[in-house]
Design an enzyme around this catalytic site. Structure first.
Site, mmCIF file in Angstrom:
data_model
loop_
_atom_site.group_PDB
_atom_site.id
_atom_site.type_symbol
_atom_site.label_atom_id
_atom_site.label_comp_id
_atom_site.label_asym_id
_atom_site.label_seq_id
_atom_site.Cartn_x
_atom_site.Cartn_y
_atom_site.Cartn_z
ATOM 1 N N THR A 148 0.830 -1.198 0.000
ATOM 2 C CA THR A 148 0.000 0.000 0.000
ATOM 3 C C THR A 148 0.868 1.251 0.000
ATOM 4 O O THR A 148 1.929 1.278 0.616
ATOM 5 C CB THR A 148 -0.920 0.021 1.245
ATOM 6 O OG1 THR A 148 -1.688 -1.181 1.275
ATOM 7 C CG2 THR A 148 -1.864 1.209 1.217
ATOM 8 N N SER B 37 -9.168 -0.898 5.111
ATOM 9 C CA SER B 37 -8.714 -0.015 6.186
ATOM 10 C C SER B 37 -8.213 1.318 5.654
ATOM 11 O O SER B 37 -7.800 2.187 6.443
ATOM 12 C CB SER B 37 -7.582 -0.686 6.982
ATOM 13 O OG SER B 37 -8.035 -1.878 7.581
#
Length: 259
Positions: free
Chosen positions: A47, A150
């Site tokens: 990420t 998330s």
């Protein structure tokens, strides 16, 4: 979700939940069950996040991900693009369980010990999420659905003008790291460098583990023994995290920092 949202944001429901919180003890995850029953960590390099703003006050907070390191570990032979493994963010049907590490006589666990235990229990229970999230029927894969995420790219405005943009990478610790850093800027008036350098804590309810960066001890020395005395398992390690924030200063200039 439309069924639950009115209840979630009602003051009466908040008051009911508040009654379950006590100052001197924590409880197993099932004690905190609310609208739905949720049965009862490692480095992430899949990420990335960017935060940017221009002199006109236009801002972007952008988080992108292929989920874990090298995603699905498959590269398209025609484009060279590495495919993601976002399927891991869906829940895998399996029997319900509560994740509680074995007794350690009140000792603090290392993160590696908890990761090993979490992985073993997850495989046994048929729950495959990499970050320890328990399975939820609402997050089972089906056509047209999107998995739990998330990612928390955030833009804050003040008096109608851009104030800050922030986001992070790091799997399940992204939301807690983002809000703690924002609170440091907004409520404690710290500059962006100090705000994201300050040690953080993370607890995602399941597994029953409070993760703390080692520096927490420097400004909360009594905190070392407090959680373990109240049925919390504590690790003084926090999985890998990258934060990036840009803030508009009172004179209109911009300050950015990444960690």
């Amino acid at each position: 979700m439309t069924t639950f949202i009115p209840t979630m944001i009602s003051k009466d429901h908040a008051a009911e939940l508040r009654q379950r919180v006590v100052d001197d003890e924590t409880f197993p995850p099932e004690y905190y069950y609310d609208l739905v029953e949720v049965p009862t960590v490692t480095e992430d390099h899949g990420t990335s996040h960017l935060s940017t703003a221009d002199k006109g006050g236009m801002a972007v907070a952008l988080t992108s991900t292929i989920n874990l390191s090298f995603g699905a570990k498959f590269m398209s032979p025609s484009t060279g693009v590495i495919l993601n493994n976002e399927m891991d963010d869906f829940s895998t049907p399996g029997r319900k369980y509560i994740l509680i590490p074995p007794s350690n006589n009140g000792a603090v666990y290392s993160l590696s010990e908890l990761i090993t235990f979490t992985f073993t229990m997850s495989c046994f229970a048929g729950q495959s999420n990499y970050f320890g999230y328990p399975p939820s029927e609402a997050n089972f894969p089906y056509p047209g659905s999107r998995p739990l995420s998330s990612m928390t790219p955030t833009i804050v405005s003040k008096d109608g003008a851009f104030y800050a943009a922030i986001g992070a990478s790091g799997g399940s610790i992204i939301p807690t790291a983002t809000i703690q850093s924002l609170l440091n800027v907004i409520d404690y008036n710290e500059n962006v460098y100090d705000a994201i350098q300050r040690p953080r804590m993370h607890d995602q309810w399941v597994p029953s583990l409070l993760q703390c960066e080692p520096g927490v001890y420097s400004f909360l020395p009594s905190f070392v023994s407090y959680p373990s005395k109240r049925n919390n398992f504590v690790s003084w390690e926090l999985q890998d995290l990258r934060l990036l924030v840009v803030r508009r200063l009172p004179q209109g200039t911009r300050k950015h920092c990444n960690l």
